[in-house]
Design an enzyme around this catalytic site. Structure first.
Site, PDB file in Angstrom:
ATOM      1  N   PHE A 141      29.699  37.226  50.918  1.00  0.00           N
ATOM      2  CA  PHE A 141      31.084  37.501  51.324  1.00  0.00           C
ATOM      3  C   PHE A 141      31.667  38.510  50.346  1.00  0.00           C
ATOM      4  O   PHE A 141      31.836  38.227  49.170  1.00  0.00           O
ATOM      5  CB  PHE A 141      31.966  36.248  51.362  1.00  0.00           C
ATOM      6  CG  PHE A 141      33.349  36.588  51.842  1.00  0.00           C
ATOM      7  CD1 PHE A 141      33.644  36.649  53.197  1.00  0.00           C
ATOM      8  CD2 PHE A 141      34.366  36.911  50.947  1.00  0.00           C
ATOM      9  CE1 PHE A 141      34.903  37.010  53.652  1.00  0.00           C
ATOM     10  CE2 PHE A 141      35.631  37.279  51.391  1.00  0.00           C
ATOM     11  CZ  PHE A 141      35.894  37.325  52.744  1.00  0.00           C
ATOM     12  N   ASP A 226      29.734  41.369  42.158  1.00  0.00           N
ATOM     13  CA  ASP A 226      31.032  41.027  42.745  1.00  0.00           C
ATOM     14  C   ASP A 226      31.478  39.711  42.125  1.00  0.00           C
ATOM     15  O   ASP A 226      31.038  38.642  42.521  1.00  0.00           O
ATOM     16  CB  ASP A 226      30.924  40.926  44.268  1.00  0.00           C
ATOM     17  CG  ASP A 226      32.269  40.573  44.927  1.00  0.00           C
ATOM     18  OD1 ASP A 226      33.197  40.154  44.200  1.00  0.00           O
ATOM     19  OD2 ASP A 226      32.375  40.701  46.160  1.00  0.00           O
ATOM     20  N   LYS A 255      41.261  38.817  42.810  1.00  0.00           N
ATOM     21  CA  LYS A 255      41.811  37.461  42.801  1.00  0.00           C
ATOM     22  C   LYS A 255      42.556  37.098  41.511  1.00  0.00           C
ATOM     23  O   LYS A 255      43.694  37.491  41.353  1.00  0.00           O
ATOM     24  CB  LYS A 255      40.695  36.469  43.147  1.00  0.00           C
ATOM     25  CG  LYS A 255      40.241  36.674  44.615  1.00  0.00           C
ATOM     26  CD  LYS A 255      39.600  35.487  45.237  1.00  0.00           C
ATOM     27  CE  LYS A 255      39.483  35.661  46.743  1.00  0.00           C
ATOM     28  NZ  LYS A 255      38.154  35.998  47.234  1.00  0.00           N
TER      29      LYS A 255
HETATM   30  C1  LIG Z   1      37.843  37.066  48.210  1.00  0.00           C
HETATM   31  C2  LIG Z   1      36.621  37.872  47.949  1.00  0.00           C
HETATM   32  C3  LIG Z   1      36.557  39.221  48.303  1.00  0.00           C
HETATM   33  C4  LIG Z   1      37.653  39.919  49.058  1.00  0.00           C
HETATM   34  O1  LIG Z   1      38.869  39.902  48.399  1.00  0.00           O
HETATM   35  P1  LIG Z   1      40.247  40.158  49.218  1.00  0.00           P
HETATM   36  O2  LIG Z   1      41.272  40.247  48.158  1.00  0.00           O
HETATM   37  O3  LIG Z   1      40.419  38.994  50.133  1.00  0.00           O
HETATM   38  O4  LIG Z   1      40.050  41.432  49.970  1.00  0.00           O
HETATM   39  C5  LIG Z   1      35.421  39.920  47.967  1.00  0.00           C
HETATM   40  N1  LIG Z   1      34.399  39.332  47.323  1.00  0.00           N
HETATM   41  C6  LIG Z   1      34.411  38.032  46.974  1.00  0.00           C
HETATM   42  C7  LIG Z   1      33.250  37.449  46.249  1.00  0.00           C
HETATM   43  C8  LIG Z   1      35.525  37.255  47.289  1.00  0.00           C
HETATM   44  O5  LIG Z   1      35.532  35.953  46.980  1.00  0.00           O
END
Ligand SMILES: *Cc1c(COP(=O)(O)O)cnc(C)c1O
Length: 401
Positions: A141, A226, A255
């Site tokens: 994700f 990520d 985040k």
């Molecule tokens: C939440 C998340 C995203 C996307 O972030 P948004 O601020 O919702 O666009 C990308 N990578 C990971 C691992 C995430 O948990």
């Protein structure tokens, strides 16, 4: 109708149904607790998918935001502002990297990482134009843009959004051999989550991340981690990669970087890599704005002491010990995770993850299900041990009913 019913009916009538929220309408929040429009209090064991690592209404963060609100909030990158240099310097320091490219949301930072890797591939590695490939993992994700869902393996995230962006190779998560076989001279990057959050808090096999590090170094490929959800204290360390002693070429952050106050994301890397951009080649109106920088600077200062990481490690050990006991009892099949982060597979006979989440809501605990019968537990790192134990008690109640 109750306040809750009215608010939900109205929201459902006037918003796209791209979410299926639990039927609770939050009116205020503090620390690990949220209060709904009926005055009921709930323990927040989701923490905005790690956006709220420092809790709701964190004093230091709210004060930093308020002070900045009174000075200057937005300049655009057409001009410098007096929080920008500090933000970039301190964030680079926290990451032991050299350069920062600030954006707003996680997906934008992932898009930035993709663009950086491709540009680096053409300009530095010498990949023929249009041929760059990025290797990603199954069940990833990374966000919701058209390019990012192009390399998702989740049909819900992907269906009906084609035509899809080419240039991505998907290999099974945790499988080094498959990654090695997928690599060609046109591979510019590997993009993975060091722990897969949305997939259910999947921790890869020991040795996987160091293996990816070795392989990418050998083949002159960028290792992009990520850490949008796994980073900034959640797992008991600043970065989840640290558990395996791994330093990637690039961190993608988001985040918690915005302290639960504003969206702040960033790509952090070396000067060799982020140095590929020249003026006009990438940007964002809001990226690196003064309010975002002021809040993120406070987040970085809080992380610099290591106290939140330590807390996440200690409370995390406790959480995993307690969940481990449940796993012996039949109601829970598997528990995964690190630090204050757990994916709990409930025995399917007890209900779906959604049903368990609804029952927990009735017990005044808020969690979010992921696939099937999995719930994820990720409280704010500021939660007290007593509150965490109270939440675990409620979980035991629901699972034994
Ligand atoms: C939440 C998340 C995203 C996307 O972030 P948004 O601020 O919702 O666009 C990308 N990578 C990971 C691992 C995430 O948990």
């Amino acid at each position: 109708m109750s306040n809750t019913e009215t608010a939900i009916a109205s929201a459902e009538a006037h918003s796209a149904h791209n979410y299926h929220p639990l039927p609770v309408v939050v009116a205020s929040a503090e620390g690990a607790w949220m209060t709904d429009v009926e005055g009921r209090r709930y323990l927040d064991l989701l923490a905005g998918y790690s956006a709220l690592n420092f809790g709701h209404g964190n004093r230091r963060l709210i004060d930093a935001a308020k002070a900045q609100l009174e000075r200057v909030t937005l300049t655009s990158r057409a001009f410098y502002h007096d929080r920008f240099a500090d933000f970039c310097t301190r964030l680079a320091e926290l990451c032991s990297m050299e350069m920062v490219l600030p954006m707003n949301t996680g997906a934008e930072a992932v898009e930035t990482a993709v663009k950086t890797a491709r540009k680096w591939g053409y300009r530095v590695k010498g990949v023929p134009d249009g041929m760059a490939k990025i290797i990603v993992a199954s069940d990833n994700f990374h966000g919701r843009t058209t390019t990012i869902v192009s390399f998702s393996t989740d049909p819900e995230a992907r269906a009906d959004y084609g035509p899809y962006t080419p240039g991505f190779e998907i290999v099974p998560y945790g499988d080094l051999t498959a990654m090695r076989e997928a690599m060609t001279e046109n591979t510019v990057a590997v993009l993975i989550e060091p722990i897969q959050g949305e997939a259910g808090v999947l921790v890869p096999p020991a040795g996987y991340l160091p293996g990816v590090r070795e392989l990418t170094r050998e083949r002159n490929v960028l290792f992009i981690a990520d850490e949008i959800q796994s980073g900034l204290g959640r797992t008991g360390k600043t970065f989840a990669c640290e558990h395996e002693g791994v330093v990637p070429d690039m961190y993608v952050l988001g985040k918690a970087l915005g302290g639960g106050v504003v969206p702040v994301s960033a790509v952090v890397s070396s000067a060799d890599v982020l140095g590929v951009f020249k003026p006009g080649e990438h940007g964002s109106t809001f990226g690196g704005n003064p309010l975002a920088c002021a809040v993120a600077l406070e987040v970085i200062a809080m992380l610099r002491t290591g106290e939140y990481q330590e807390r996440a490690a200690e409370l995390g050990d406790h959480l995993h010990r307690e969940l481990g006991l449940l796993a012996g009892g039949g109601a829970v099949e598997t528990v995964r995770g690190r630090g204050l982060w757990a994916g709990v597979d409930i025995a399917p006979a007890l209900g779906t993850g959604r049903e368990i989440s609804e029952k927990l809501m009735e017990e005044r605990v808020l969690v979010k299900d992921t696939h099937g019968s999995t719930i994820r537990i990720a409280p704010p790192l500021v939660i007290s041990k007593e509150d965490l134990d109270w939440g675990l008690d409620r979980l035991r109640t629901v699972l034994s009913a």
